[in-house]
Design a protein around this motif. Structure first.
Motif, PDB file in Angstrom:
ATOM      1  N   VAL A 113      -8.833 -25.647  24.181  1.00 20.71           N
ATOM      2  CA  VAL A 113      -8.086 -25.856  22.900  1.00 20.71           C
ATOM      3  C   VAL A 113      -6.999 -26.832  22.968  1.00 20.71           C
ATOM      4  CG1 VAL A 113      -7.015 -24.520  21.163  1.00 20.71           C
ATOM      5  CG2 VAL A 113      -8.814 -23.582  22.142  1.00 20.71           C
ATOM      6  N   ALA A 114      -5.951 -26.748  23.870  1.00 21.11           N
ATOM      7  CA  ALA A 114      -4.899 -27.700  23.774  1.00 21.11           C
ATOM      8  C   ALA A 114      -5.493 -29.020  24.112  1.00 21.11           C
ATOM      9  CB  ALA A 114      -4.074 -27.230  24.963  1.00 21.11           C
ATOM     10  N   ALA A 115      -6.573 -29.352  24.828  1.00 24.44           N
ATOM     11  CA  ALA A 115      -7.067 -30.641  24.754  1.00 24.44           C
ATOM     12  C   ALA A 115      -7.578 -31.558  23.833  1.00 24.44           C
ATOM     13  CB  ALA A 115      -7.917 -30.575  26.219  1.00 24.44           C
ATOM     14  N   LEU A 116      -7.790 -30.564  22.592  1.00 24.02           N
ATOM     15  CA  LEU A 116      -8.346 -30.959  21.330  1.00 24.02           C
ATOM     16  C   LEU A 116      -7.385 -31.720  20.397  1.00 24.02           C
ATOM     17  CD1 LEU A 116     -10.514 -28.084  20.273  1.00 24.02           C
ATOM     18  CD2 LEU A 116     -11.486 -30.399  21.014  1.00 24.02           C
ATOM     19  N   LYS A 117      -5.982 -31.468  20.940  1.00 24.01           N
ATOM     20  CA  LYS A 117      -4.902 -31.929  19.961  1.00 24.01           C
ATOM     21  C   LYS A 117      -4.042 -32.938  20.751  1.00 24.01           C
ATOM     22  CE  LYS A 117      -2.936 -27.838  20.035  1.00 24.01           C
ATOM     23  NZ  LYS A 117      -2.036 -26.739  19.505  1.00 24.01           N
ATOM     24  N   ALA A 118      -3.396 -33.988  20.103  1.00 23.43           N
ATOM     25  CA  ALA A 118      -2.617 -34.907  20.665  1.00 23.43           C
ATOM     26  C   ALA A 118      -1.308 -34.219  20.944  1.00 23.43           C
ATOM     27  CB  ALA A 118      -2.543 -36.063  19.642  1.00 23.43           C
ATOM     28  N   THR A 119      -0.936 -34.064  22.093  1.00 18.17           N
ATOM     29  CA  THR A 119       0.446 -33.507  22.591  1.00 18.17           C
ATOM     30  C   THR A 119       1.289 -34.711  23.278  1.00 18.17           C
ATOM     31  OG1 THR A 119      -0.440 -32.696  24.676  1.00 18.17           O
ATOM     32  CG2 THR A 119      -0.451 -31.247  22.393  1.00 18.17           C
ATOM     33  N   PRO A 120       2.590 -34.907  23.127  1.00 16.26           N
ATOM     34  CA  PRO A 120       3.401 -35.588  23.732  1.00 16.26           C
ATOM     35  C   PRO A 120       3.100 -35.333  25.321  1.00 16.26           C
ATOM     36  CG  PRO A 120       4.561 -34.519  22.095  1.00 16.26           C
ATOM     37  CD  PRO A 120       3.403 -33.670  22.432  1.00 16.26           C
ATOM     38  N   PRO A 121       3.078 -36.412  26.154  1.00 18.26           N
ATOM     39  CA  PRO A 121       3.502 -37.874  25.527  1.00 18.26           C
ATOM     40  C   PRO A 121       2.399 -38.720  25.235  1.00 18.26           C
ATOM     41  CG  PRO A 121       3.184 -37.799  27.981  1.00 18.26           C
ATOM     42  CD  PRO A 121       3.159 -36.244  27.766  1.00 18.26           C
ATOM     43  N   PHE A 122       1.212 -38.014  24.937  1.00 17.72           N
ATOM     44  CA  PHE A 122      -0.062 -38.883  24.616  1.00 17.72           C
ATOM     45  C   PHE A 122      -0.070 -38.909  23.057  1.00 17.72           C
ATOM     46  CE2 PHE A 122      -0.625 -36.522  28.665  1.00 17.72           C
ATOM     47  CZ  PHE A 122      -0.701 -37.571  29.411  1.00 17.72           C
ATOM     48  N   SER A 123      -0.503 -40.169  22.630  1.00 16.96           N
ATOM     49  CA  SER A 123      -0.622 -40.430  21.293  1.00 16.96           C
ATOM     50  C   SER A 123      -1.908 -39.986  20.674  1.00 16.96           C
ATOM     51  CB  SER A 123      -0.501 -41.929  20.973  1.00 16.96           C
ATOM     52  OG  SER A 123      -1.263 -42.642  21.495  1.00 16.96           O
ATOM     53  N   LYS A 124      -2.841 -39.579  21.488  1.00 14.78           N
ATOM     54  CA  LYS A 124      -4.289 -39.061  21.025  1.00 14.78           C
ATOM     55  C   LYS A 124      -4.588 -37.911  22.109  1.00 14.78           C
ATOM     56  CE  LYS A 124      -7.091 -42.768  23.106  1.00 14.78           C
ATOM     57  NZ  LYS A 124      -8.033 -43.572  22.782  1.00 14.78           N
ATOM     58  N   SER A 125      -5.715 -37.194  21.698  1.00 12.01           N
ATOM     59  CA  SER A 125      -5.980 -35.879  22.394  1.00 12.01           C
ATOM     60  C   SER A 125      -6.689 -36.442  23.554  1.00 12.01           C
ATOM     61  CB  SER A 125      -6.732 -34.812  21.600  1.00 12.01           C
ATOM     62  OG  SER A 125      -8.148 -35.582  21.313  1.00 12.01           O
ATOM     63  N   ILE A 126      -6.769 -35.719  24.740  1.00  7.17           N
ATOM     64  CA  ILE A 126      -7.624 -36.148  25.944  1.00  7.17           C
ATOM     65  C   ILE A 126      -8.895 -35.665  25.352  1.00  7.17           C
ATOM     66  CG2 ILE A 126      -8.396 -35.102  28.277  1.00  7.17           C
ATOM     67  CD1 ILE A 126      -5.395 -34.358  28.566  1.00  7.17           C
ATOM     68  N   PHE A 127      -9.300 -34.804  24.695  1.00  9.79           N
ATOM     69  CA  PHE A 127     -10.800 -34.914  24.260  1.00  9.79           C
ATOM     70  C   PHE A 127     -11.282 -36.055  23.655  1.00  9.79           C
ATOM     71  CE2 PHE A 127     -14.060 -33.475  20.745  1.00  9.79           C
ATOM     72  CZ  PHE A 127     -14.870 -32.890  21.669  1.00  9.79           C
ATOM     73  N   HIS A 128     -10.574 -36.598  22.762  1.00  9.14           N
ATOM     74  CA  HIS A 128     -10.969 -37.945  21.910  1.00  9.14           C
ATOM     75  C   HIS A 128     -10.914 -39.148  23.044  1.00  9.14           C
ATOM     76  CE1 HIS A 128     -10.219 -41.697  19.957  1.00  9.14           C
ATOM     77  NE2 HIS A 128     -10.883 -41.081  18.874  1.00  9.14           N
ATOM     78  N   SER A 129     -10.167 -39.229  24.032  1.00 10.38           N
ATOM     79  CA  SER A 129     -10.280 -40.127  25.291  1.00 10.38           C
ATOM     80  C   SER A 129     -11.627 -40.028  25.987  1.00 10.38           C
ATOM     81  CB  SER A 129      -9.183 -39.935  26.028  1.00 10.38           C
ATOM     82  OG  SER A 129      -8.046 -40.439  25.519  1.00 10.38           O
ATOM     83  N   ILE A 130     -12.166 -38.732  26.181  1.00 11.77           N
ATOM     84  CA  ILE A 130     -13.354 -38.286  26.918  1.00 11.77           C
ATOM     85  C   ILE A 130     -14.550 -38.785  26.215  1.00 11.77           C
ATOM     86  CG2 ILE A 130     -14.856 -36.343  27.938  1.00 11.77           C
ATOM     87  CD1 ILE A 130     -12.052 -34.950  28.682  1.00 11.77           C
ATOM     88  N   LEU A 131     -14.509 -38.488  24.996  1.00 15.58           N
ATOM     89  CA  LEU A 131     -15.494 -38.868  23.900  1.00 15.58           C
ATOM     90  C   LEU A 131     -15.736 -40.261  23.855  1.00 15.58           C
ATOM     91  CD1 LEU A 131     -15.301 -36.733  20.796  1.00 15.58           C
ATOM     92  CD2 LEU A 131     -17.101 -36.622  22.520  1.00 15.58           C
ATOM     93  N   GLU A 132     -14.541 -41.003  23.833  1.00 16.85           N
ATOM     94  CA  GLU A 132     -14.842 -42.332  23.884  1.00 16.85           C
ATOM     95  C   GLU A 132     -15.414 -43.164  25.179  1.00 16.85           C
ATOM     96  OE1 GLU A 132     -10.988 -43.911  22.892  1.00 16.85           O
ATOM     97  OE2 GLU A 132     -11.195 -43.965  20.923  1.00 16.85           O
TER      98      GLU A 132
END
Length: 478
Positions: A113-132
Motif C-alpha cells: 500500500v505504501a509503495a502505491l504512493k509517492a513518499t519523500p524523498p521520491f517524487s513518484k511512487s515505486i509502483f509507478h516506476s515498476i509499471l514503467e
C-alpha cells in the motif's frame, strides 16, 4: 592413499570449507592455516562483563534463499538452535528502514500500500516506476554499472538515492562503478531472459530447494515467524567459535594459527608446497580462503597471469564505530538508516543495534547501542590510508553523524573504533570476465586449487559459507 588438503585462511569461508570437507570425506587429511592468533576473520564480537554485545564485523544474517537456509541448517548441526535471536515480522527492525536525504530521515515504503504512493524523498511512487519498467527495452551490454542499469530501467531518482544508498550499505561501494551483473545477478539475468526485471522476478523459477534443508526445523520456524534476519545470544562470533570447536574435536583437521603463508610452489608430481615461516606443508590440493589480492602475492612466478587477474579484484576499507548511550535516545525505531553519497561521502550508514537485538544491551538501566559505518570506496579520500587513519577523528565524525541525523545531543558513554582494512571486495564492472579468466587459467593449467570467499561470488556471510560447501562438494567429487 590419503590425500592432504590445505585450506589457507581461517575466516568464515575457510572454517566452513573445513567443516564440509571433514563432514563428508574420510579419505583426506585437512590442514587449516591462519595468519592471525584467532580464527573467524571479520566475524568478531565484543562481549562486555555487563552483558553488552557489540559486533565489529557482520551483525546479522538473513535466512532467505537457498544460501540462507543452508546457514540455518549448519547452525542446527552445530547445536546452536537455542542460541538464535531472530528478528521477526513484528519487530520494528523488520519493518522500518530509513534514508537520510536532504538533511532529514525519510522512511522507506514498507508495504504494498505504501509503495502505491509517492513518499519523500521520491517524487513518484515505486509502483509507478515498476509499471514503467516493464516497457523499457532490454539491455544489450555484457555488463554495466548498478547505477546505469537502475537509471535505465527505473529512473535516475531511484538510482541516485535508493540504489546509491543500498550499494553503500551492502558493498561499501560506489554504484557508479560496481557491476550489476556481479552484485545483483538475479536482476541482471531477469532482464536478459525476460526483457524486464519485474516480469523476470514474477515468471522466473525459484531455485530448487534441497530436501534436507527444506525439512529443517529452524528453516521452517524462520518462515513461519517471517524472520528478516537473525543473530546469536553472544554475537555472531559464536558461529565461528562453534565451527572451530567442531573442527578441533575431529581427528581429521589440523589447525595452525599464526601461520602466515609466504609462498606456495608446485613441487614434484603435481603436489603443492606451502611455505610458512619456519616450515612448509605438502598438499595434494589447496583451497584458498583469503582475499584475491592476498593469494596473488603467494603464487609462484609461473602463475603470474593468474596473479595479475586476482590483483584486479580490489577491496574497500570500512571504519566501524560502536557507540553506547545511556537511556533511550532514538527518535525513531527501526533497522537503521543509509546515506547516499551525495549527502555525505564519509558516512555510509547507522545501524540501530538496540532495536534489532535488545537482548545484546547491557544489564541494568536502559541503553542505546548504535554502529556507524564509514569510508568504504571513499575511505582514502575522506580519512587517508587505513593504516594511519586518526581514530579520534573517526570517533568524532561518527558521533557528529548521530547528533546531526538523529538529534542525539548526549555524548556516548562508551565507544569502540575499528578500521577494517580491505574488508569488502569491490565487484567492479567487468568482474564476471575477470572471474572467467581466473577459472579458465586454473582449469587450463590443471591446478589443484579452489578459490572461496568474498572476493569472487558474494560478500555476505551466507555466500561465504555456501561457497565453502560448494568447494568441498567439487573436491570430494573429484
Amino acid at each position: 592413499m590419503q590425500k592432504t588438503v590445505v585450506v589457507i585462511g581461517g575466516g568464515i569461508s575457510g572454517l566452513s570449507t573445513c567443516y564440509y570437507l571433514s563432514k563428508n570425506s574420510q579419505s583426506s587429511k585437512i590442514i587449516l592455516l591462519e595468519a592471525n592468533k584467532r580464527l573467524g576473520g571479520w566475524m568478531h564480537t565484543i562481549r562486555r562483563e555487563d552483558g553488552a554485545v557489540f559486533e565489529q564485523g557482520p551483525r546479522a544474517i538473513r535466512p532467505a534463499g537457498v544460501i540462507g537456509r543452508n546457514t540455518l541448517k549448519m547452525v542446527s548441526e552445530l547445536g546452536l538452535e537455542n542460541e538464535i535471536l531472530p528478528v521477526t515480522a513484528e519487530n520494528p527492525a523488520s519493518r522500518n528502514r530509513f534514508l537520510f536525504v536532504n538533511g532529514k530521515l525519510q522512511k522507506l515504503p514498507s508495504s504494498p500500500v505504501a509503495a502505491l504512493k509517492a513518499t519523500p524523498p521520491f517524487s513518484k511512487s515505486i509502483f509507478h516506476s515498476i509499471l514503467e519498467e516493464i516497457f523499457v527495452k532490454r539491455g544489450t551490454l555484457d555488463d554495466e554499472s548498478v547505477h546505469g542499469f537502475v537509471e535505465r530501467r527505473l529512473g535516475k531518482e531511484l538510482a541516485d538515492i535508493a540504489i546509491d544508498s543500498l550499494c553503500r550499505g551492502v558493498f561499501a561501494g560506489d554504484c557508479r562503478k560496481l557491476s550489476m551483473r556481479s552484485c545483483f545477478p538475479p536482476l541482471f539475468h531477469a532482464e536478459r531472459k525476460h526483457g524486464s526485471i519485474t516480469l523476470g522476478m514474477v515468471l522466473g523459477a525459484r531455485m530448487k530447494e534441497e530436501s534436507d534443508v527444506k525439512q529443517n526445523r529452524l528453516v521452517q520456524q524462520s518462515r513461519k515467524e517471517h524472520w528478516s534476519q537473525w543473530s546469536l545470544k553472544q554475537g555472531l562470533q559464536t558461529l565461528a567459535e562453534s565451527l572451530e570447536d567442531h573442527l578441533r574435536n575431529t581427528d581429521r583437521v589440523e589447525i595452525h594459527q599464526e601461520a602466515a603463508v609466504q609462498q606456495i610452489q608446485m613441487g614434484r608430481e603435481g603436489a603443492w608446497e606451502v611455505h610458512v615461516e619456519g616450515g612448509r606443508f605438502k598438499a595434494d590440493y589447496i583451497v584458498s580462503a583469503v582475499q584475491a589480492k592476498v593469494l596473488s602475492s603467494m603464487l609462484p612466478p609461473a602463475a603470474q597471469p593468474l596473479a595479475e587477474e586476482l590483483q584486479k579484484i580490489s577491496p574497500a576499507s570500512v571504519a566501524v564505530v560502536n557507540l553506547e548511550y545511556d537511556g533511550l535516545v532514538l527518535p525513531v525505531t527501526g533497522f537503521g538508516h543509509l546515506i547516499p553519497s551525495t549527502e555525505n561521502r564519509a558516512v555510509l550508514g547507522i545501524v540501530y543495534d538496540s532495536d534489532a537485538f535488545p537482548e545484546h544491551n547491557r544489564k541494568g538501566p536502559p541503553s542505546t547501542r548504535l554502529t556507524v559505518m564509514m569510508g568504504g570506496a571513499w575511505f582514502t579520500e575522506e580519512f587517508g590510508s587505513p593504516e594511519e587513519a586518526d581514530r579520534t577523528r573517526l570517533l568524532h565524525v561518527a558521533v557528529q553523524a548521530v547528533k546531526s541525523h538523529l538529534n542525539v545531543k548526549e555524548m556516548p558513554s562508551w565507544s569502540n573504533v575499528n578500521v577494517h582494512k580491505d574488508c569488502i571486495p569491490q565487484y567492479l564492472v567487468g568482474h564476471w570476465k575477470c572471474l572467467d579468466n581466473i577459472w579458465s587459467l586454473i582449469e587450463q593449467h590443471r591446478l589443484p586449487l579452489s578459490l572461496v570467499g568474498a572476493s569472487y561470488e558474494g560478500v555476505s556471510v551466507n555466500d561465504c559459507i555456501f561457497g565453502g560447501k560448494r568447494a568441498a562438494e567439487r573436491l570430494l567429487g573429484n
